[in-house]
Design a protein around this motif. Structure first.
Motif, short mmCIF file in Angstrom:
data_model
loop_
_atom_site.label_atom_id
_atom_site.label_comp_id
_atom_site.label_asym_id
_atom_site.label_seq_id
_atom_site.Cartn_x
_atom_site.Cartn_y
_atom_site.Cartn_z
N ALA A 187 87.07 70.53 40.90
CA ALA A 187 87.32 69.16 41.13
C ALA A 187 87.38 69.51 43.09
O ALA A 187 86.41 68.78 43.66
N ILE A 188 87.98 70.55 43.26
CA ILE A 188 88.02 70.85 44.82
C ILE A 188 86.63 70.92 45.53
O ILE A 188 85.95 70.19 46.46
N LEU A 189 85.87 71.68 44.68
CA LEU A 189 84.39 72.07 45.05
C LEU A 189 83.58 71.06 44.88
O LEU A 189 82.65 70.70 45.68
N ASP A 190 83.73 70.07 43.97
CA ASP A 190 82.91 68.83 43.58
C ASP A 190 83.17 68.17 45.09
O ASP A 190 82.39 67.51 45.66
N ALA A 191 84.35 67.87 45.69
CA ALA A 191 84.87 67.10 46.62
C ALA A 191 84.12 67.58 47.90
O ALA A 191 83.53 67.01 48.66
N ARG A 192 84.20 69.06 47.94
CA ARG A 192 83.68 69.62 49.23
C ARG A 192 82.06 69.28 49.13
O ARG A 192 81.58 69.11 50.32
N GLU A 193 81.32 69.36 47.94
CA GLU A 193 79.81 69.44 48.10
C GLU A 193 79.48 67.99 47.90
O GLU A 193 78.14 67.58 47.63
N GLU A 212 86.40 63.25 40.09
CA GLU A 212 87.35 62.48 39.35
C GLU A 212 87.44 63.07 37.87
O GLU A 212 88.27 63.26 37.30
N LYS A 213 86.01 63.26 37.58
CA LYS A 213 86.18 63.61 36.12
C LYS A 213 86.69 65.06 35.75
O LYS A 213 87.34 65.32 34.89
N ASP A 214 86.50 65.98 36.90
CA ASP A 214 86.95 67.39 36.60
C ASP A 214 88.61 67.26 36.75
O ASP A 214 89.18 67.93 36.14
#
Length: 445
Positions: free
Chosen positions: A396-402, A408-410
């Motif tokens: 999720a952290i990487l999703d947000a950064r990217e 939210e799903k993660d």
């Protein structure tokens, strides 16, 4: 590149003084807020019998600050043995020992001011990093009469010695820390410490209640042996009969190593308490001289050697961006881990080893903002250990950064798999712009 894995832990601070009658009995109370520090709390279970008289207490430490988790697992045992259970909501991996000491001093004072505690029967227990917390407290505070370590041993650097408390180690046969736990227990044989080693069919996890039941029974037997409580012949005889049944089951199933483990455990419980331990000594001699046991023991040693060599091979691939190799390797380990063969515990331990290694690399690269490298190891982490909340939190952290839409799903997957650290979630800078963060937080309850 070398990634060093360092586990440290802490708890909070609390003092309060209402009466024991203010707590409902026979029910897990998720959160007891400490009046002296509202940021600190613990879960509490008072057995159904109530607390009209002094009772033994076990302080339990989960590595993710989920105090209610072990209480819900073992509340029936608390009723059986008449134990009060306390689970810290602040002890977690990543905190330091000074905080641990601070919270223990305040937590124990708070619990004893609220409840009627038998000062001669105060115990600690924990899983994984929480096991090290339990051991640390036992080493530092003579009031602790026994410690139960599950999935890990004593704090790093602790040497086997004549401890003033009984030591019970519990390990799943698929636990990545199995060999270290066994080695420490074997070293304790040469000391005066009263120690017990219990195995179960599982991996790196809180032990099932049937296994923890043995540990709780051991605390009773230890207290009898030390004359803290009166000797209960019925309790002793009941334990012996059940142990004999397990021993016969293992023997007739030709599980000689398990039969030897059962004998060794019963000897550790009964020596110095009853002369009926003699029969287990005799059985142990017979079993260890049995050719089938010698064959199985040799095979187990060979598997441990294969396991160690396999880890060396894996270490050579950690810095190579070779996703197909890891996909094939992880699929092979998962198949072996579920095959229910002699080798399956080894495959479980190797999967756990990879999970920890992928966590370490993921954490290192996320901290260093090396997002492509972090993504590679996080995807491997999720593949190797799909039920680990930390793998999904990292994702999720990487999703947000990217700028991905999967953040939210993660996060929800992390919560689904046990993530409960609300403060960490709120303070994570990458998640500050998520509109539904509160609803995600609410799902942690």
């Amino acid at each position: 590149m070398k990634i060093y894995l360092i586990l440290m832990f802490s708890i909070g601070a609390c003092v309060n003084k209402p009466s024991a009658a203010s707590f409902e009995t026979g029910k897990v109370i998720d959160t007891v807020i400490c009046k002296n520090d509202a940021t600190q709390s613990y879960a509490l279970y008072v057995p159904s019998k109530g607390n009209k008289e002094v009772l033994p207490v076990i302080y339990l430490f989960d590595p993710h600050a989920d105090g209610k988790l072990p209480l819900n697992k073992y509340k029936s045992l608390a009723d059986t043995y008449g134990y009060i259970l306390v689970g810290s909501n602040n002890s977690k991996n990543g905190n330091d020992w000074s905080a641990t000491e601070n919270i223990w001093n305040n937590l124990s004072a708070d619990v004893q001011s609220r409840l009627k505690i038998d000062s001669n029967r105060i115990y600690t227990g924990g899983f994984s990093g929480g096991a090290k917390v339990a051991g640390y407290i036992a080493l530092k505070y003579p009031v602790i009469k026994g410690v139960i370590v599950n999935g890990a041993g004593m704090p790093d650097g602790t040497s086997p010695a004549d401890f003033n408390f009984s030591y019970t180690a519990i390990a799943g046969e698929g636990d990545l820390n199995l060999t270290d736990i066994v080695a420490f227990s074997k070293a304790l044989v040469n000391t005066q410490t009263r120690q017990h080693l219990i195995f179960f069919d599982g991996k790196h996890e809180w032990a099932p209640d049937s296994t923890m039941n043995l540990a709780f029974a051991g605390l009773q037997l230890d207290a009898m042996q030390k004359n803290i409580i009166p000797k209960n012949e019925k309790f002793i005889n009941d334990y012996i009969e059940k142990s004999k049944e397990r021993l016969d089951t293992f023997y007739h199933a030709k599980k000689m190593i398990k039969a030897v483990q059962e004998c060794t455990l019963s000897i550790s419980f009964l020596d110095g308490l009853t002369d009926k331990a003699t029969r287990f000594h005799e059985n142990l001699t017979s079993l260890t001289n049995d050719p089938l046991y010698k064959t199985q023991d040799k095979m187990q040693e060979q598997l441990l050697s294969v396991e160690q060599n396999t880890k060396v091979t894996y270490s050579q691939h950690f810095e190579q961006a070779d996703m197909p190799y890891w996909v094939k390797t992880i699929d092979h380990l998962k198949a072996g881990a579920t095959a229910k063969t002699t080798e399956s515990p080894m495959y479980q331990r190797l999967l756990a080893y990879l999970s920890l290694a992928f966590y370490s690399y993921s954490n290192h690269f996320i901290t260093g903002n090396a997002n492509p490298e972090a993504r590679y190891f996080v995807e491997l982490y999720k593949l190797a250990d799909a039920t680990n909340s930390e793998a999904w939190y990292f994702s999720a952290i990487l999703d947000a950064r990217e700028g991905r839409s999967d953040t939210e799903k993660d996060l929800l997957k992390a919560v689904e798999n046990g993530f409960r650290d609300k403060n960490r979630l709120k303070q994570q800078s990458e998640f500050q712009g998520i509109p539904d963060l509160t609803s995600i937080e609410n799902k942690m309850n």
